[in-house]
Enzyme design. Structure first.
Site, PDB file in Angstrom:
ATOM      1  CG  HIS A  75      -0.306   0.060   2.536  1.00 40.69           C
ATOM      2  ND1 HIS A  75       0.063  -1.083   3.212  1.00 40.69           N
ATOM      3  CD2 HIS A  75       0.039   1.104   3.338  1.00 40.69           C
ATOM      4  CE1 HIS A  75       0.597  -0.743   4.376  1.00 40.69           C
ATOM      5  NE2 HIS A  75       0.612   0.577   4.469  1.00 40.69           N
ATOM      6  CG  HIS A  81      -1.178   7.280   7.142  1.00 46.66           C
ATOM      7  ND1 HIS A  81      -2.277   6.740   7.776  1.00 46.66           N
ATOM      8  CD2 HIS A  81      -0.141   6.428   7.421  1.00 46.66           C
ATOM      9  CE1 HIS A  81      -1.929   5.630   8.402  1.00 46.66           C
ATOM     10  NE2 HIS A  81      -0.645   5.433   8.215  1.00 46.66           N
TER      11      HIS A  81
END
Length: 258
Positions: A75, A81
């Site tokens: 990923h 994030h």
């Protein structure tokens, strides 16, 4: 001239002069996911649910629903994030400039060290030794840490013990060195995340997430086949799903190798 360059590229691909290496692990119900303490939220494991397969539910077509967390399997980590990257412009999977999804890669092989020490940490000194042999890391390059960790299966991949996970990763001193002195585009690893398994104990905790995303840079995790890349010269394609305000996405990471 531009058309000629693109045609030469297409011909090199078709003729095998440029090889395409898949750096992605397959997604299925056994795909390892990041484990957090119970007081924090939980990510979903990967799940595939059949909708129809040439039957009464759909006589001429096969398709599925799937569900998983954004940071599942191989990923891409976007700057948004982490809290340190939340205020950057263009910091999510739908707003990152698309040209940044194509970039050169440098691969540092520490598979021998990782086999001997599950808590091995890649240091600036080790990177500088690599540069003495292969040349300085060019700005805008990925730095990929080859550990061969992706060859592990089942519980050995997360390598959880009573005191947490034990997986190799970057030394806390390495991350600011890469982000600020080498201006890399991001850091990639073969572990379930970009940080070392014991990085929650570091200062700052999880430095690859905190400093790399705080510097508006990216992460790639759960890579594989890094042993098939040269130390320098490969080009990575790292396009995540275009999730609105997405913090990351499962990613089919491809490397072009001459």
């Amino acid at each position: 001239m531009k058309t000629d360059i693109l045609m030469q590229f297409a011909q090199a691909l078709a003729g095998g002069a440029i090889r395409v290496i898949d750096l992605s692990q397959a997604l299925d119900s056994d795909t390892a996911i990041i484990q957090l303490p119970p007081e924090f939220g939980r990510t979903w494991p990967f799940r595939l649910e059949e909708i129809s397969r040439y039957d009464a539910r759909g006589p001429a077509w096969y398709w599925n629903n799937f569900s998983c967390g954004e940071h599942t399997g191989t990923h891409f980590d976007a700057p948004v994030h982490w809290v340190s990257g939340k205020d950057h412009a263009g910091n999510a999977t739908d707003s990152i400039p698309v040209e940044k999804f194509i970039a050169p890669a440098c691969v540092i092989d520490v598979s021998r060290e990782a086999a001997e020490d599950a808590d091995f940490l890649l240091t600036p000194r080790r990177v500088e030794a690599w540069e003495a042999e292969h040349g300085r890391i060019d700005a805008g390059s990925w730095l990929l840490m080859r550990t061969d960790w992706s060859r592990r299966r089942g519980p050995q991949f997360a390598n959880m013990k009573e005191d947490g996970s034990h997986v190799p990763g970057p030394h806390p001193d390495l991350v600011p060195f890469l982000a600020r002195e080498r201006d890399v585009i991001g850091f990639g690893s073969e572990g379930v995340g970009t940080d070392a398994g014991q990085a929650f104990r570091f200062d700052p905790p999880f430095p690859c997430h905190s400093i790399m995303h705080g510097s508006n840079k990216f992460g790639l995790a759960s890579l594989t086949n890094l042993d098939r890349l040269p130390p320098k010269g490969a080009i990575l394609l790292t396009t995540p799903l275009k999730i609105v305000n997405g913090s990351g996405s499962p990613c089919r990471v491809l490397a072009l190798v001459g």
